[in-house]
Design an enzyme around this catalytic site. Sequence first.
Site, PDB file in Angstrom:
ATOM      1  N   HIS A 134      31.189 -43.784 -15.898  1.00 21.52           N
ATOM      2  CA  HIS A 134      30.536 -44.284 -14.684  1.00 21.52           C
ATOM      3  C   HIS A 134      29.525 -45.381 -14.991  1.00 21.52           C
ATOM      4  O   HIS A 134      29.118 -46.115 -14.078  1.00 21.52           O
ATOM      5  CB  HIS A 134      29.924 -43.139 -13.863  1.00 21.52           C
ATOM      6  CG  HIS A 134      28.684 -42.513 -14.405  1.00 21.52           C
ATOM      7  ND1 HIS A 134      28.672 -41.333 -15.118  1.00 21.52           N
ATOM      8  CD2 HIS A 134      27.389 -42.880 -14.291  1.00 21.52           C
ATOM      9  CE1 HIS A 134      27.436 -41.003 -15.415  1.00 21.52           C
ATOM     10  NE2 HIS A 134      26.638 -41.932 -14.932  1.00 21.52           N
ATOM     11  N   ASP A 145      34.015 -38.284 -18.984  1.00 21.96           N
ATOM     12  CA  ASP A 145      33.146 -39.370 -18.524  1.00 21.96           C
ATOM     13  C   ASP A 145      32.672 -40.211 -19.712  1.00 21.96           C
ATOM     14  O   ASP A 145      31.526 -40.128 -20.140  1.00 21.96           O
ATOM     15  CB  ASP A 145      31.959 -38.779 -17.761  1.00 21.96           C
ATOM     16  CG  ASP A 145      31.234 -39.809 -16.912  1.00 21.96           C
ATOM     17  OD1 ASP A 145      31.492 -41.013 -17.088  1.00 21.96           O
ATOM     18  OD2 ASP A 145      30.408 -39.417 -16.075  1.00 21.96           O
ATOM     19  N   SER A 199      22.199 -41.164 -18.258  1.00 20.71           N
ATOM     20  CA  SER A 199      23.659 -41.250 -18.253  1.00 20.71           C
ATOM     21  C   SER A 199      24.128 -42.122 -19.412  1.00 20.71           C
ATOM     22  O   SER A 199      23.647 -43.234 -19.594  1.00 20.71           O
ATOM     23  CB  SER A 199      24.147 -41.856 -16.939  1.00 20.71           C
ATOM     24  OG  SER A 199      23.982 -40.969 -15.874  1.00 20.71           O
TER      25      SER A 199
END
Length: 710
Positions: free
Chosen positions: A82, A219, A645
């Site tokens: 992402h 991810d 992240s």
Amino acid sequence: MRHSVLLASTALLLAAPAWAEEGMWLPGQTPALGDKLKEAGLELAPADLGNLKVAPLNAIVSLGGCSASFVSPEGLVATNHHCVYGSIQYNSKPGQDYLTDGFLAKTYGDELPAAPGSRIYVIEDLRDVTAAMNKGVTTKLSGIERYNRLEANRKALISECEKQANRRCDVRPYFGGQTYFLQQQLEIKDVRLVYAPAGGIGNFGGETDNWQWPRHTGDFGFYRAYVAPDGSSVPYAKENVPYKPKSWLKIADKPLREGDFVMVAGFPGVTQRHWTAAEVRHNFEQVYATDQQLRADYSAAIEKAVKGNKEAEIKYASILKGSDNYKKKLLGEIAGADAIDLLGRKDRADAEFRAWVAADPARTKMYGQALTDLDALVAESNQARVDSLRLATINRAQLLTSAQLLYRWAKEREKPDAQREPGYQDRDRLSMRERLTQVERRFDAGVDRVLFEQALGEYAKVAADKRNAPLEAKIAEIRMDRLYGDTRLGNTSERIGWMDKPAAEFEASSDPFIQLAVAAYPGQKADEDKAKERAGRLQAARSAVMAGQIAFAKEQGRTLYPDANGSLRFTYGKVMGKQRDGLIWTPFTTAEGLVAKQTGRGEFDAPKAAIDKLKARDFGRYADAKLGTLPVDFLSTVDITNGNSGSATLNARGEFVGLAFDGTLDGVVSDWSYDAAINRTIHVDSRFMLWTMDKVDGAQRLLTEMGVGQ
């Protein structure tokens, strides 16, 4: 790294933590945490862990919103899917849908330029500059004078730091401005997309599984840093070569187990653990409910506007994903606040601190007036926050935002560079150009109009005296058909061309969006000056109160680490599931769980090649002997937030074992308060990453480069 300076300025902040897992620590705090780190299981020397000249911290990089890390000597960077999603979207189009199909460069020459504005920032230094920031700052200054003095000092420090070629520097406040550190980074401008798995792996589960456990999402994705042949940082050019980092992370070759020590290093964005009880209460009782509804309406409007238009769906995919992600997080924070009695917790902590201040005349003299001032300023600021959310919705209209940026750029260029506002100095020219360029692949006039009209409806809900009357009058005069029919700002070359025009040309322009920007400017500038005045007064009061909080914590033997603010931090904990009445979360999810979720439709549509190999138990060397299968994701107790992240997850030896990519919905309230019983971070396991690269996508070139080839 200048250890002596950093250690001296952070030593007073340290004491035994309430929980080993809590805390987003500064690198210079590692030696003082040594015993705790060793007790928790760290096998590195604590002092080395905090040293920015050696691995692992000097292999950690920022993407300017996400975190990442070097994993090869050729500048290969691992981060979340992402986090590279915007670049996947930017390079996609009908017939070339990398969002769905994934992307793998077979050679260096096949690697694609990332979205304009993409950067890799390599950390070099983090040093205390509190004395320099406070030069000329006195209690006699008004709020705006204090703000301007601090900003002038900040700009001077940044300017001096950036005399070094290719550096990007920033000065950030800690504890409300009680302390300041300058963060120095090498700025790499040529960033290329190397590899991202198919959306059915990188985003498996979509919004249904977002912020949930069990999770089965791969991810991960890869960028590469490029520089000129002479090693200098320059924008994309064919002759550029891969950057040679000073260090890179070794991929762990020993299996990760339940209970193992793990740590995460990255650049967490913003937490509010030191906000006052009144600020927290207003946020949860008023601000979040409004914000969540605004984001839900925004997402719904995008979905409706792009439906049936594949090109528009691709253009708005990244914007929609970001909106959906945050609106769900807000719901989790609201629920989490109730679950841990956040408001009661803050009220009790606030009362204890105030009682401690009041119990001693010397403390009352030192901190009492600052508390009174802060209370008044918080009440003043709270009143403006909900209105600001609604007023800001008009910035979703990309042509209006572009016009406002361009006109402000022209107005700021009338001043000497040192006096311009942050974001509008010469150092910002390339990033401004790239920001304006991005619009071309994330904009559709029909969709933009729908979003602008929706935003104006929210804008009108704010009291008239708080709205920008000249802007509203100009919109009413021009009307929507002419706004979108007569503007030329949708053309990239036209848009970029305005960057070198003086303000007078804007003021004489017939372009309707330029006219809106010119009409709005005086009111926006007046509002900005009011905000600066309030910010200056807030800094004075909050920094004094935080000095009291530090003293209070030290007296109690507690840690008071600074709130996250985008600077380099590390956090540590252990691989651990959790349980509550009637529910047990195991620490690992596995291949079998992914196959069980597979429907072949929508959000649960992993590539057939992956499902076939998982069903055949073709796990190769990536299987875990103890689990008897292939691990996919795992839980830990490390303390993270937005900005983390893509952060590398490291084992006790500082080796790469995965990537942090999410929290669980009941634990996202950790932005406000950490609770060891509920807080869990979700990581993609490096073994699932390597299996996907090897068995599904044939990325042997990258595996060999990372030192884990056959």
